[in-house]
Design a protein around this motif. Structure first.
Motif, PDB file in Angstrom:
ATOM      1  N   ALA A 208      49.357  38.570  52.813  1.00  0.00           N
ATOM      2  CA  ALA A 208      49.745  37.199  52.467  1.00  0.00           C
ATOM      3  C   ALA A 208      49.814  36.287  53.677  1.00  0.00           C
ATOM      4  N   SER A 209      50.399  36.806  54.769  1.00  0.00           N
ATOM      5  CA  SER A 209      50.667  35.903  55.878  1.00  0.00           C
ATOM      6  C   SER A 209      49.459  35.664  56.774  1.00  0.00           C
ATOM      7  N   LEU A 210      48.516  36.603  56.851  1.00  0.00           N
ATOM      8  CA  LEU A 210      47.446  36.464  57.836  1.00  0.00           C
ATOM      9  C   LEU A 210      46.058  36.199  57.265  1.00  0.00           C
ATOM     10  N   ALA A 211      45.761  36.785  56.114  1.00  0.00           N
ATOM     11  CA  ALA A 211      44.392  36.673  55.601  1.00  0.00           C
ATOM     12  C   ALA A 211      44.114  35.267  55.074  1.00  0.00           C
ATOM     13  N   GLU A 212      42.908  34.790  55.360  1.00  0.00           N
ATOM     14  CA  GLU A 212      42.496  33.481  54.856  1.00  0.00           C
ATOM     15  C   GLU A 212      41.825  33.640  53.499  1.00  0.00           C
ATOM     16  N   ARG A 213      41.308  34.846  53.305  1.00  0.00           N
ATOM     17  CA  ARG A 213      40.583  35.126  52.065  1.00  0.00           C
ATOM     18  C   ARG A 213      40.984  36.520  51.604  1.00  0.00           C
ATOM     19  N   ILE A 214      41.055  36.691  50.297  1.00  0.00           N
ATOM     20  CA  ILE A 214      41.446  37.995  49.775  1.00  0.00           C
ATOM     21  C   ILE A 214      40.439  38.475  48.731  1.00  0.00           C
ATOM     22  N   VAL A 216      40.081  41.331  45.889  1.00  0.00           N
ATOM     23  CA  VAL A 216      40.869  42.293  45.118  1.00  0.00           C
ATOM     24  C   VAL A 216      39.921  43.270  44.434  1.00  0.00           C
ATOM     25  N   VAL A 217      40.162  44.561  44.688  1.00  0.00           N
ATOM     26  CA  VAL A 217      39.341  45.613  44.095  1.00  0.00           C
ATOM     27  C   VAL A 217      40.183  46.334  43.051  1.00  0.00           C
ATOM     28  N   ASP A 218      39.612  46.522  41.885  1.00  0.00           N
ATOM     29  CA  ASP A 218      40.294  47.307  40.866  1.00  0.00           C
ATOM     30  C   ASP A 218      39.274  48.190  40.162  1.00  0.00           C
ATOM     31  N   ARG A 219      39.533  49.464  40.110  1.00  0.00           N
ATOM     32  CA  ARG A 219      38.652  50.446  39.486  1.00  0.00           C
ATOM     33  C   ARG A 219      37.181  50.255  39.872  1.00  0.00           C
ATOM     34  N   GLY A 220      36.979  50.087  41.166  1.00  0.00           N
ATOM     35  CA  GLY A 220      35.611  50.047  41.682  1.00  0.00           C
ATOM     36  C   GLY A 220      34.887  48.726  41.539  1.00  0.00           C
ATOM     37  N   LYS A 221      35.609  47.706  41.078  1.00  0.00           N
ATOM     38  CA  LYS A 221      34.964  46.399  40.936  1.00  0.00           C
ATOM     39  C   LYS A 221      35.750  45.343  41.690  1.00  0.00           C
ATOM     40  N   ILE A 222      35.035  44.313  42.153  1.00  0.00           N
ATOM     41  CA  ILE A 222      35.730  43.176  42.754  1.00  0.00           C
ATOM     42  C   ILE A 222      36.173  42.271  41.615  1.00  0.00           C
ATOM     43  N   ILE A 223      37.485  42.101  41.481  1.00  0.00           N
ATOM     44  CA  ILE A 223      37.955  41.261  40.374  1.00  0.00           C
ATOM     45  C   ILE A 223      38.396  39.879  40.845  1.00  0.00           C
ATOM     46  N   MET A 224      38.616  39.720  42.142  1.00  0.00           N
ATOM     47  CA  MET A 224      38.907  38.396  42.695  1.00  0.00           C
ATOM     48  C   MET A 224      38.369  38.363  44.118  1.00  0.00           C
ATOM     49  N   ASP A 225      37.887  37.184  44.521  1.00  0.00           N
ATOM     50  CA  ASP A 225      37.431  37.002  45.905  1.00  0.00           C
ATOM     51  C   ASP A 225      37.572  35.514  46.181  1.00  0.00           C
ATOM     52  N   ASP A 226      38.669  35.159  46.839  1.00  0.00           N
ATOM     53  CA  ASP A 226      38.965  33.740  46.963  1.00  0.00           C
ATOM     54  C   ASP A 226      39.941  33.488  48.116  1.00  0.00           C
ATOM     55  N   ALA A 227      40.214  32.213  48.347  1.00  0.00           N
ATOM     56  CA  ALA A 227      41.205  31.851  49.350  1.00  0.00           C
ATOM     57  C   ALA A 227      42.546  32.492  48.977  1.00  0.00           C
ATOM     58  N   ARG A 229      45.637  31.652  48.981  1.00  0.00           N
ATOM     59  CA  ARG A 229      46.555  30.895  48.127  1.00  0.00           C
ATOM     60  C   ARG A 229      46.133  30.992  46.653  1.00  0.00           C
ATOM     61  N   LYS A 230      44.834  30.899  46.409  1.00  0.00           N
ATOM     62  CA  LYS A 230      44.339  30.948  45.029  1.00  0.00           C
ATOM     63  C   LYS A 230      44.520  32.329  44.416  1.00  0.00           C
ATOM     64  N   VAL A 231      44.321  33.359  45.229  1.00  0.00           N
ATOM     65  CA  VAL A 231      44.497  34.715  44.710  1.00  0.00           C
ATOM     66  C   VAL A 231      45.971  34.958  44.381  1.00  0.00           C
ATOM     67  N   PHE A 232      46.862  34.490  45.247  1.00  0.00           N
ATOM     68  CA  PHE A 232      48.287  34.735  45.019  1.00  0.00           C
ATOM     69  C   PHE A 232      48.858  33.941  43.861  1.00  0.00           C
ATOM     70  N   ALA A 233      48.155  32.888  43.510  1.00  0.00           N
ATOM     71  CA  ALA A 233      48.591  32.129  42.339  1.00  0.00           C
ATOM     72  C   ALA A 233      48.422  32.978  41.078  1.00  0.00           C
ATOM     73  N   ARG A 234      47.588  34.038  41.179  1.00  0.00           N
ATOM     74  CA  ARG A 234      47.386  34.921  40.023  1.00  0.00           C
ATOM     75  C   ARG A 234      48.261  36.167  40.163  1.00  0.00           C
ATOM     76  N   PHE A 235      49.492  35.935  40.579  1.00  0.00           N
ATOM     77  CA  PHE A 235      50.465  36.967  40.892  1.00  0.00           C
ATOM     78  C   PHE A 235      50.670  37.970  39.750  1.00  0.00           C
ATOM     79  N   GLU A 236      50.796  37.443  38.543  1.00  0.00           N
ATOM     80  CA  GLU A 236      51.056  38.332  37.398  1.00  0.00           C
ATOM     81  C   GLU A 236      49.892  39.298  37.158  1.00  0.00           C
ATOM     82  N   GLU A 237      48.678  38.785  37.307  1.00  0.00           N
ATOM     83  CA  GLU A 237      47.499  39.642  37.158  1.00  0.00           C
ATOM     84  C   GLU A 237      47.496  40.742  38.214  1.00  0.00           C
ATOM     85  N   LEU A 238      47.881  40.348  39.431  1.00  0.00           N
ATOM     86  CA  LEU A 238      47.925  41.330  40.518  1.00  0.00           C
ATOM     87  C   LEU A 238      48.945  42.414  40.187  1.00  0.00           C
ATOM     88  N   ARG A 239      50.067  41.981  39.654  1.00  0.00           N
ATOM     89  CA  ARG A 239      51.113  42.926  39.264  1.00  0.00           C
ATOM     90  C   ARG A 239      50.639  43.845  38.162  1.00  0.00           C
TER      91      ARG A 239
END
Ligand SMILES: Nc1ncnc2c1ncn2[C@@H]1O[C@H](COP(=O)(O)OP(=O)(O)O)[C@@H](O)[C@H]1O
Ligand SMILES: [Mg+2]
Length: 287
Positions: A208-214, A216-227, A229-239
């Protein structure tokens, strides 16, 4: 030094009844100087993906292009790829094998057939970069703390002067202070030298504090690839995919339910500290 991944698929135990596909149609491109967090639950395929970046895995389906070089091309010098893209293993015990700190760090440059004084210089430089004191040079690897072992492993990779540094879960098992130290080393490497950082973790607070882009890999697939802040806005999905909440967030939540006047969603130790101080002050005033 850009990395390009095109339609990458990977299976383990290919050609046996136990074949297991663990990466599915991965596409991504990484530019010079980026700081990317790669997060995902355990066994989601992060390590398998990252080990393609430095040719520890060679694609059978799809392509990985590092600095214009196709890692599956027979003409490509894989040793030079591995020096350009440094990979720090999850467990330092897999990486460290020389008897002492300086011998271990010297391993890569020695393999590059550099002259002795250059090797010495690189070892010292790498130790400084990771904040290892000179007096540790001759220290037995087994006498090091967990944090020192990880720093030695990072220094060993840095001594090859990579353009890209892949850090695979390097803070796992460290206490909060050890983590902070490693994170600040990585932060400095990126800030001062603009080394491209690919930071793999299953902990959201670290990235959260250092990466400019995140990514997210889930079950062998990229499910998010974004800035970030935008990825963390999808907090519930990450959970919902099982990513663990930051320890400090969990702890602060516990304190809050115990009746302390603390805000929700605290993500790092500094925030935690200042809000605890503020809460204690309020309690003082009430008395
Ligand atoms: N050397 C291996 N041989 C067979 N299966 C493996 C191997 N390494 C990893 N796997 C499997 O591949 C999947 C992804 O693992 P990995 O890439 O290590 O994920 P992560 O780094 O996200 O924990 C898991 O199901 C794991 O069991
Ligand atoms: Mg892993």
């Amino acid at each position: 030094m850009p990395i390009e991944v095109i339609n990458l698929n990977h299976s383990y135990k290919e050609g046996t009844p136990f074949k297991q596909q663990v990466l599915f149609d991965i596409n991504l491109s990484i530019d010079d100087g980026e700081f990317i967090g790669i997060i995902g639950p355990t066994r989601s395929g992060k390590t398998t993906l990252a080990q393609h970046f430095n040719a520890l895995h060679i694609p059978r389906r799809g392509k990985v292009i590092v600095d214009g070089l196709d890692t599956a091309d027979k003409q490509t010098d894989l040793v030079s790829i591995r020096h350009r893209v440094g990979y720090v293993f999850q467990n330092p015990d897999y990486q460290l094998f020389a008897p002492t700190v300086s011998e271990d760090i010297a391993f890569g440059p020695t393999n590059q057939n550099l002259p002795g004084n250059e090797i010495k210089e690189r070892v010292q430089e790498a130790m400084t970069q990771v904040g290892l004191d000179k007096t540790l040079s001759t220290r037995d690897i087994f006498a090091l703390s967990g944090g020192q072992k990880r720093r030695t492993a990072i220094a060993g990779v840095l001594a090859c002067r990579p353009k890209v540094l892949v850090l695979d879960d390097v803070t796992a098992g460290l206490d909060p202070r050890g983590r902070e130290e490693i994170m600040s080393v990585i932060h400095e490497l990126h800030r001062k030298q603009r080394i491209t950082i690919l930071f793999i973790s299953n902990s959201m607070d670290e990235v959260a504090s250092l990466a400019e882009r995140i990514i997210v890999v889930d079950r062998g697939k990229i499910i998010m690839d974004d800035a970030t802040r935008k990825v963390f806005a999808r907090f519930e999905e990450l959970r919902s995919i099982g990513l663990e909440l930051p320890e400090i967030t969990v702890l602060m939540d516990k304190l809050r339910s115990a009746g302390f006047d603390l805000p929700a969603g605290i993500l790092n130790v500094n925030e935690a500290l200042s809000s605890i101080i503020a809460a204690l002050r309020k309690m003082e005033v009430r008395k």
